[in-house]
Design a protein around this motif. Sequence first.
Motif, short mmCIF file in Angstrom:
data_model
loop_
_atom_site.label_atom_id
_atom_site.label_comp_id
_atom_site.label_asym_id
_atom_site.label_seq_id
_atom_site.Cartn_x
_atom_site.Cartn_y
_atom_site.Cartn_z
N GLY A 113 29.25 39.85 73.07
CA GLY A 113 27.56 39.74 72.75
C GLY A 113 27.40 38.15 72.42
O GLY A 113 25.87 38.01 71.96
N TYR A 114 28.01 37.35 72.07
CA TYR A 114 27.68 36.04 71.84
C TYR A 114 28.42 34.96 72.77
O TYR A 114 29.45 35.24 73.37
CB TYR A 114 28.24 35.82 70.37
N VAL A 115 27.72 33.91 72.81
CA VAL A 115 28.24 32.67 73.46
C VAL A 115 28.06 31.40 72.48
O VAL A 115 26.96 31.43 71.78
CB VAL A 115 27.60 32.41 74.85
N ARG A 116 29.03 30.59 72.35
CA ARG A 116 29.08 29.25 71.73
C ARG A 116 29.38 28.03 72.47
O ARG A 116 30.63 28.08 73.12
CB ARG A 116 29.96 29.30 70.38
N TYR A 117 28.59 27.15 72.20
CA TYR A 117 29.28 25.55 72.83
C TYR A 117 30.27 25.35 71.87
O TYR A 117 30.16 25.41 70.70
CB TYR A 117 28.15 24.69 72.82
N TYR A 118 31.32 24.76 72.71
CA TYR A 118 32.57 24.11 71.80
C TYR A 118 31.96 22.85 71.31
O TYR A 118 31.97 21.85 72.15
CB TYR A 118 33.68 24.16 72.77
N ASN A 119 32.07 22.42 70.15
CA ASN A 119 31.67 21.35 69.61
C ASN A 119 32.67 20.28 70.11
O ASN A 119 32.21 19.02 70.26
CB ASN A 119 31.53 21.25 67.94
N GLN A 120 33.82 20.54 70.32
CA GLN A 120 34.70 19.43 70.79
C GLN A 120 34.39 19.13 72.15
O GLN A 120 34.69 17.79 72.49
CB GLN A 120 36.35 19.96 70.39
N GLN A 121 34.14 19.92 72.93
CA GLN A 121 34.04 19.78 74.28
C GLN A 121 32.50 18.96 74.39
O GLN A 121 32.39 17.86 75.32
CB GLN A 121 33.91 20.98 75.32
N ARG A 122 31.47 19.38 73.68
CA ARG A 122 30.29 18.52 73.71
C ARG A 122 30.39 17.22 73.33
O ARG A 122 30.10 16.50 73.96
CB ARG A 122 29.33 19.23 72.92
N ASP A 123 31.32 17.01 72.13
CA ASP A 123 31.70 15.67 71.85
C ASP A 123 32.41 14.67 72.85
O ASP A 123 32.06 13.73 73.25
CB ASP A 123 32.60 15.72 70.45
N LEU A 124 33.13 15.62 73.49
CA LEU A 124 33.92 14.82 74.61
C LEU A 124 33.17 14.46 75.80
O LEU A 124 33.27 13.18 76.36
CB LEU A 124 35.14 15.69 75.09
#
Length: 432
Positions: free
Chosen positions: A229-240
């Motif tokens: 029921g949830y989704v999260r952006y991966y902070n590591q991939q956003r930073d990459l």
Amino acid sequence: MRNRNILALTLAAAATLAAVPAALPAVAATPANSRAHSAHCPQLSKKLTWHGDNRARLQRMIDERGRCSNPRLGHDHKRPVAAFDWDNTVAKNDVTDATIAWSLRHDKILRPKSWKSTSKWMTDAADRALTEACGTEVPVGKPLPTSKNTACADEIFEIREDGKTMSGAAAFAGEWDHRHTVPQYAWVPQLFAGHTVPELESYAAKARKEALAAPIGATQTVGTHELPGYVRYYNQQRDLIRTLKKAGFDVYIVSAGSEPVAEVWSRSVGIDRAHTIAIRSVLDRRGRITTWNQGCGDVPVNKGEAIPYIDGKRCFINQEIFKVKGKSAWQKQDWDHRIALGSGDADTDVTFVGDATGAHLVLNRNKSEFMCRAYDNADSRWVVNPMFIEPMPRKSGTYPCSTAAYNEHDGRKGPVLRDDGSVVPDQRDSVY
């Protein structure tokens, strides 16, 4: 909005070419720059956790291929390209499932004239199951009451998820190239036939808001199906992605989902419509989604025969980014017409990630063909990382690389082969 019409779509993509070749693999030290110079290159955040030396390996690739070593990128030098899958690669969990779930809970699926017409491969058994579960009382083109009709929601979601009816009968049959498409993936945008692109985008946006607000680990129920029921952006991939863009890379999303859905999510990591590639539906004269989609290479507008799936992701990258036309778009290109970095999490991504010339970034979800390539590490450029949120447990035993990990074109399983024809030996899971 991208101009779309009944016969074809304007395929939006930047006219970019691949990375300037590097003489050394991504794991080598950067010879061209002093430590002082490297300190001024765009840097991956050291506050975010990566497995082992993965951050350092990715940083070296960025330094070698980006503006740090090539200050005239974008002027007289071609910009290197990075391409990311979306679901479970940039974000945890499947945003297509989130959108379908939201749509089923809010009565947004329109009744088709016949279920069989929604997919060229749909079986009589699936047509009967959907007709019986969803009924015929609702006029064609009007919303099905899936929020209350549990049986209808169940049949739709089961077919989308497993390609089977609730009774276990095959939902799709016939012939298709299993490295170019999979019917239940192609069926997702076909399910939204009759809607406009803005309508589908609005459903995706509402599902996104709901999924981001739900706590990590939350589930939801659709029909009798329980799913994340949830989704999260991966902070590591956003930073990459942020670091790659600052270093002069052209960054793309290449997804096997519906393009309007992918676009709603990708803009929050700084990737626009022109750099988001997914299944592109053909619109009718009124601007409504049809069951047809844009083709690739030598496959014209079609009913799902060519989507960004396994070899299809390579085809769309070659066609949209490197402007390779016709049958050649399905083939591996020369160094100058390939991406520098590719990132994915599943067999769906194995071909385009393997085409990368600088780094192959893999998030381990225990998918056999992909992990065989990753652990074999034939060119020393494979970078394997556990999922950043709720990583998978270690796979027991070995991946059957030597016998049954490769997805054959006809749907069978076979051995994974290296470029020289040698067989990849079975591999043990070591990054989890």
